[in-house]
Scaffold this motif. Structure first.
Motif, PDB file in Angstrom:
ATOM      1  N   SER A 137       0.816  -1.213   0.000  1.00 54.01           N
ATOM      2  CA  SER A 137       0.000   0.000   0.000  1.00 54.01           C
ATOM      3  C   SER A 137       0.849   1.263   0.000  1.00 54.01           C
ATOM      4  CB  SER A 137      -0.955   0.014   1.201  1.00 54.01           C
ATOM      5  OG  SER A 137      -0.260   0.044   2.425  1.00 54.01           O
ATOM      6  N   ASN A 138       0.304   2.291  -0.659  1.00 54.65           N
ATOM      7  CA  ASN A 138       0.949   3.602  -0.775  1.00 54.65           C
ATOM      8  C   ASN A 138       0.072   4.664  -0.136  1.00 54.65           C
ATOM      9  OD1 ASN A 138       3.254   2.911  -2.550  1.00 54.65           O
ATOM     10  ND2 ASN A 138       1.646   2.407  -4.027  1.00 54.65           N
ATOM     11  N   ARG A 139       0.625   5.408   0.830  1.00 57.88           N
ATOM     12  CA  ARG A 139      -0.099   6.498   1.479  1.00 57.88           C
ATOM     13  C   ARG A 139       0.339   7.818   0.848  1.00 57.88           C
ATOM     14  NH1 ARG A 139       1.713   5.143   7.531  1.00 57.88           N
ATOM     15  NH2 ARG A 139       3.687   5.203   6.387  1.00 57.88           N
TER      16      ARG A 139
ATOM     17  N   LEU B  80      -9.339  -6.422   2.676  1.00 52.48           N
ATOM     18  CA  LEU B  80     -10.038  -5.385   3.415  1.00 52.48           C
ATOM     19  C   LEU B  80      -9.012  -4.326   3.791  1.00 52.48           C
ATOM     20  CD1 LEU B  80     -12.727  -4.453   4.643  1.00 52.48           C
ATOM     21  CD2 LEU B  80     -12.065  -5.633   6.752  1.00 52.48           C
ATOM     22  N   ASP B  81      -9.202  -3.134   3.242  1.00 55.17           N
ATOM     23  CA  ASP B  81      -8.253  -2.035   3.395  1.00 55.17           C
ATOM     24  C   ASP B  81      -8.718  -1.072   4.477  1.00 55.17           C
ATOM     25  OD1 ASP B  81      -6.176  -0.060   2.584  1.00 55.17           O
ATOM     26  OD2 ASP B  81      -7.924   1.057   1.892  1.00 55.17           O
ATOM     27  N   ALA B  82      -7.767  -0.609   5.318  1.00 53.68           N
ATOM     28  CA  ALA B  82      -8.071   0.338   6.385  1.00 53.68           C
ATOM     29  C   ALA B  82      -7.468   1.692   6.032  1.00 53.68           C
ATOM     30  CB  ALA B  82      -7.513  -0.163   7.710  1.00 53.68           C
ATOM     31  N   ASN B  83      -8.311   2.662   5.710  1.00 55.81           N
ATOM     32  CA  ASN B  83      -7.877   4.007   5.331  1.00 55.81           C
ATOM     33  C   ASN B  83      -7.926   4.922   6.544  1.00 55.81           C
ATOM     34  OD1 ASN B  83      -7.443   3.446   2.549  1.00 55.81           O
ATOM     35  ND2 ASN B  83      -9.643   3.593   2.167  1.00 55.81           N
ATOM     36  N   GLN B  84      -6.772   5.232   7.092  1.00 54.77           N
ATOM     37  CA  GLN B  84      -6.687   5.978   8.345  1.00 54.77           C
ATOM     38  C   GLN B  84      -7.308   7.363   8.269  1.00 54.77           C
ATOM     39  OE1 GLN B  84      -2.683   6.216   9.877  1.00 54.77           O
ATOM     40  NE2 GLN B  84      -3.172   7.852  11.305  1.00 54.77           N
ATOM     41  N   ASP B  85      -7.001   8.119   7.211  1.00 52.93           N
ATOM     42  CA  ASP B  85      -7.391   9.524   7.173  1.00 52.93           C
ATOM     43  C   ASP B  85      -8.736   9.796   6.508  1.00 52.93           C
ATOM     44  OD1 ASP B  85      -5.153  10.281   8.576  1.00 52.93           O
ATOM     45  OD2 ASP B  85      -3.955  10.678   6.788  1.00 52.93           O
TER      46      ASP B  85
ATOM     47  N   PRO C 164      -9.064   3.782  11.218  1.00 52.40           N
ATOM     48  CA  PRO C 164      -8.719   2.360  11.265  1.00 52.40           C
ATOM     49  C   PRO C 164      -7.291   2.124  10.787  1.00 52.40           C
ATOM     50  CG  PRO C 164      -9.986   2.807   9.290  1.00 52.40           C
ATOM     51  CD  PRO C 164      -9.928   4.106  10.073  1.00 52.40           C
ATOM     52  N   VAL C 165      -6.542   1.274  11.498  1.00 50.12           N
ATOM     53  CA  VAL C 165      -5.128   1.084  11.154  1.00 50.12           C
ATOM     54  C   VAL C 165      -4.643  -0.358  11.231  1.00 50.12           C
ATOM     55  CG1 VAL C 165      -4.402   3.443  11.702  1.00 50.12           C
ATOM     56  CG2 VAL C 165      -4.480   1.729  13.523  1.00 50.12           C
ATOM     57  N   CYS C 166      -5.477  -1.294  11.642  1.00 48.82           N
ATOM     58  CA  CYS C 166      -5.056  -2.696  11.709  1.00 48.82           C
ATOM     59  C   CYS C 166      -6.276  -3.577  11.493  1.00 48.82           C
ATOM     60  CB  CYS C 166      -4.415  -2.999  13.066  1.00 48.82           C
ATOM     61  SG  CYS C 166      -3.742  -4.679  13.222  1.00 48.82           S
ATOM     62  N   VAL C 167      -6.114  -4.657  10.711  1.00 54.59           N
ATOM     63  CA  VAL C 167      -7.220  -5.572  10.399  1.00 54.59           C
ATOM     64  C   VAL C 167      -6.727  -7.006  10.574  1.00 54.59           C
ATOM     65  CG1 VAL C 167      -8.767  -6.437   8.607  1.00 54.59           C
ATOM     66  CG2 VAL C 167      -8.258  -3.985   8.739  1.00 54.59           C
ATOM     67  N   LYS C 168      -7.467  -7.808  11.357  1.00 60.39           N
ATOM     68  CA  LYS C 168      -7.139  -9.226  11.519  1.00 60.39           C
ATOM     69  C   LYS C 168      -8.408 -10.061  11.420  1.00 60.39           C
ATOM     70  CE  LYS C 168      -2.803  -8.446  12.379  1.00 60.39           C
ATOM     71  NZ  LYS C 168      -1.721  -8.934  11.524  1.00 60.39           N
ATOM     72  N   PHE C 169      -8.286 -11.220  10.753  1.00 63.52           N
ATOM     73  CA  PHE C 169      -9.406 -12.131  10.566  1.00 63.52           C
ATOM     74  C   PHE C 169      -9.274 -13.336  11.489  1.00 63.52           C
ATOM     75  CE2 PHE C 169      -8.850  -9.912   6.575  1.00 63.52           C
ATOM     76  CZ  PHE C 169     -10.137  -9.669   6.125  1.00 63.52           C
ATOM     77  N   LEU C 170     -10.429 -13.821  11.985  1.00 60.57           N
ATOM     78  CA  LEU C 170     -10.471 -15.053  12.762  1.00 60.57           C
ATOM     79  C   LEU C 170     -11.656 -15.890  12.277  1.00 60.57           C
ATOM     80  CD1 LEU C 170      -9.396 -16.766  15.131  1.00 60.57           C
ATOM     81  CD2 LEU C 170     -10.982 -15.542  16.607  1.00 60.57           C
ATOM     82  N   PRO C 171     -11.405 -17.010  11.573  1.00 62.86           N
ATOM     83  CA  PRO C 171     -12.504 -17.846  11.087  1.00 62.86           C
ATOM     84  C   PRO C 171     -13.398 -18.311  12.229  1.00 62.86           C
ATOM     85  CG  PRO C 171     -10.467 -18.488  10.022  1.00 62.86           C
ATOM     86  CD  PRO C 171     -10.093 -17.536  11.122  1.00 62.86           C
ATOM     87  N   ILE C 172     -14.693 -18.319  11.987  1.00 61.51           N
ATOM     88  CA  ILE C 172     -15.652 -18.798  12.975  1.00 61.51           C
ATOM     89  C   ILE C 172     -15.868 -20.286  12.728  1.00 61.51           C
ATOM     90  CG2 ILE C 172     -17.992 -18.570  13.884  1.00 61.51           C
ATOM     91  CD1 ILE C 172     -17.976 -15.680  12.921  1.00 61.51           C
ATOM     92  N   ARG C 173     -15.425 -21.080  13.678  1.00 58.13           N
ATOM     93  CA  ARG C 173     -15.549 -22.533  13.544  1.00 58.13           C
ATOM     94  C   ARG C 173     -16.922 -23.000  14.030  1.00 58.13           C
ATOM     95  NH1 ARG C 173     -11.336 -25.904  12.854  1.00 58.13           N
ATOM     96  NH2 ARG C 173      -9.272 -25.000  12.578  1.00 58.13           N
TER      97      ARG C 173
ATOM     98  N   GLN D 293      -9.905   4.063  -2.732  1.00 59.28           N
ATOM     99  CA  GLN D 293     -11.199   4.717  -2.501  1.00 59.28           C
ATOM    100  C   GLN D 293     -11.222   5.452  -1.160  1.00 59.28           C
ATOM    101  OE1 GLN D 293     -13.408   4.413  -5.106  1.00 59.28           O
ATOM    102  NE2 GLN D 293     -11.841   3.158  -6.090  1.00 59.28           N
ATOM    103  N   GLY D 294     -10.067   6.032  -0.808  1.00 59.19           N
ATOM    104  CA  GLY D 294      -9.971   6.757   0.452  1.00 59.19           C
ATOM    105  C   GLY D 294      -8.572   7.321   0.610  1.00 59.19           C
ATOM    106  N   LYS D 295      -8.227   7.700   1.839  1.00 54.84           N
ATOM    107  CA  LYS D 295      -6.932   8.321   2.108  1.00 54.84           C
ATOM    108  C   LYS D 295      -6.144   7.561   3.174  1.00 54.84           C
ATOM    109  CE  LYS D 295      -8.497  13.039   1.024  1.00 54.84           C
ATOM    110  NZ  LYS D 295      -8.645  14.427   1.546  1.00 54.84           N
ATOM    111  N   THR D 296      -4.871   7.375   2.882  1.00 55.84           N
ATOM    112  CA  THR D 296      -3.884   6.832   3.818  1.00 55.84           C
ATOM    113  C   THR D 296      -4.163   5.375   4.194  1.00 55.84           C
ATOM    114  OG1 THR D 296      -3.805   9.084   4.724  1.00 55.84           O
ATOM    115  CG2 THR D 296      -2.512   7.412   5.851  1.00 55.84           C
ATOM    116  N   PRO D 297      -3.937   4.444   3.258  1.00 56.40           N
ATOM    117  CA  PRO D 297      -4.112   3.017   3.542  1.00 56.40           C
ATOM    118  C   PRO D 297      -2.959   2.478   4.400  1.00 56.40           C
ATOM    119  CG  PRO D 297      -3.262   3.311   1.321  1.00 56.40           C
ATOM    120  CD  PRO D 297      -3.537   4.688   1.863  1.00 56.40           C
ATOM    121  N   ARG D 298      -3.090   2.643   5.714  1.00 54.81           N
ATOM    122  CA  ARG D 298      -2.009   2.253   6.613  1.00 54.81           C
ATOM    123  C   ARG D 298      -1.855   0.744   6.682  1.00 54.81           C
ATOM    124  NH1 ARG D 298      -0.716   1.356  12.185  1.00 54.81           N
ATOM    125  NH2 ARG D 298       1.110   2.546  12.865  1.00 54.81           N
TER     126      ARG D 298
END
Length: 393
Positions: free
Chosen positions: A304-306, A349-354, A382-391, A332-337
């Motif tokens: 990613s480029n901010r 899933l992208d998190a655009n901070q600004d 938003p600045v961090c994204v983590k997935f956890l599968p639902i078993r 589609q936003g600003k600052t993909p941290r």
């Protein structure tokens, strides 16, 4: 554990990421999740209050908000254990319990709801922690303190709580940029697929520091050689290993470049073999590199480029690990941290901070290219994204 860890679990390997290695907490050989919990970390100076929880339908990609999962200051990075029972968040603060330090919060994860319950908090010894990794054994939390320019290891107890630091190492020195590199800034820490070596991207030193890692003792000791030098002024930020563990990829924040390395797993040594830009050749203005991630297939790399506000997409040569540019997609936003790849490899899933939004892209299974789905969700910084599968129960 980190998102990359669970992606690599499908291959029996680990990635370094965004890019820390991937773990089975988020992926598994025996089932394909129909739903995932999605945890999103935020900066909390504005409208956000901590870590937010969503439920993701893997067929449609739709996120349903489950609200605030944990109220805590600046949880800008966190990681999950391989069994998905615990989450560890680095709170990027400069004062903890009256001392000049950041903190780590240990949380239990309720299986059916994804709800977080705080178990314990500990000092990171240095201030401004911006990255945390749970090692492959699940015995230690490894911390990079950006503000303090240091690293620490916090042992994890059987009940999920963290203990006081068993290792603390202060980096020293500087590099050429008078505004950003007058002292160390440890930005990222990870371990190799064998869990034998740890690597720290220090933006202030233009070095990847290398340590021997003893998980049982929670100890880091300098490797020989103790670092890999990066071109002055580059600002190394995050590192990712290839699916086969033979190559490593570094995104440089200040230079907006990616360095490709051969990896000697026996000695824990990185040897540079390619440098490639993440920006268009005709780009004008200011932009910084942020996240780097490898698709679970091992065929594609994303960065990613901010400033340019894009995700650059590269094909990985399976024979020698080198990169070839393929596509650049607007976020589609600003600052993909940060951005996360879901455990099935279907979405980013992208998190655009600004611009205060989460944006969903679908990944073409045939060629890895990204397409904007039209789906966005509002969330403050938003600045961090983590997935956890639902078993299934």
């Amino acid at each position: 554990m980190s998102q990359n860890k669970f992606l690599a679990a499908a291959f029996g390997l680990s990635l370094l990421t965004f890019f820390a290695p991937v773990t089975s907490a988020q992926n598994s050989k025996d089932f394909t999740p129909s739903e995932c919990f999605v945890y999103v970390g935020t900066y909390t100076g504005g409208t956000s209050k901590g870590i937010y929880l969503y439920r993701m339908d893997m067929e449609t990609g739709v996120l349903t908000s489950e609200g605030l999962a944990a109220e805590t200051p600046n949880p800008t990075f966190f990681d999950l254990t391989t069994n998905g029972k615990f989450l560890y968040a680095a709170d990027e603060v400069n004062n903890f319990q009256g001392k000049h330090a950041g903190s780590v919060g240990a949380y239990s994860v309720e299986r059916g709801t994804g709800k977080l319950t705080l178990l314990d908090e500990r000092s990171t010894v240095g201030d401004g922690p911006c990255h945390i990794l749970i090692d492959h054994s699940g015995k230690d939390a490894l911390i990079a303190n950006y503000g303090g320019g240091s690293v620490a290891v916090l042992p994890i107890e059987a009940d999920g709580k963290v203990d006081d630091a068993s290792t603390f190492i202060q980096h020293h020195g500087k590099s050429i940029n008078p505004d950003r590199q007058q002292k160390p800034h440890a930005h990222f820490i990870t371990v190799d697929p064998a869990n034998r070596f740890a690597f720290v991207c220090d933006l202030g030193l233009d070095k990847i520091m290398s340590y021997r890692f003893a998980a049982a003792a929670g100890k880091l000791t300098p490797n020989d050689p103790p670092f890999t030098e990066i071109k002055p002024g580059s600002g190394p930020r995050h590192l990712a290993f290839s699916a086969n563990g033979r190559f490593a990829y570094l995104i440089n924040e200040m230079a907006s470049t990616i360095n490709v390395f051969n990896y000697d797993a026996t000695h824990g040594v990185l040897a540079e073999m390619q440098t490639i830009s993440t920006l268009p050749a005709d780009f004008k203005g200011s932009s910084t590199g942020a996240e780097i991630a490898i698709h679970p297939s091992g065929k594609y790399l994303y960065a990613s480029n901010r400033g340019d506000d894009s995700i650059a997409f590269f094909a990985i040569n399976p024979a020698n690990g080198t990169l070839s540019f393929v596509q650049r997609q607007s976020v589609q936003g600003k600052t993909p941290r940060y951005f996360g790849i879901d455990p099935t490899g279907k979405y980013i899933l992208d998190a655009n901070q600004d611009s205060n939004n989460l944006v969903l892209f679908v990944i073409n299974p045939e060629n890895g290219q990204l397409t904007f789905t039209g789906k966005t969700w509002e969330l403050g910084s938003p600045v961090c994204v983590k997935f956890l599968p639902i078993r299934p129960k």
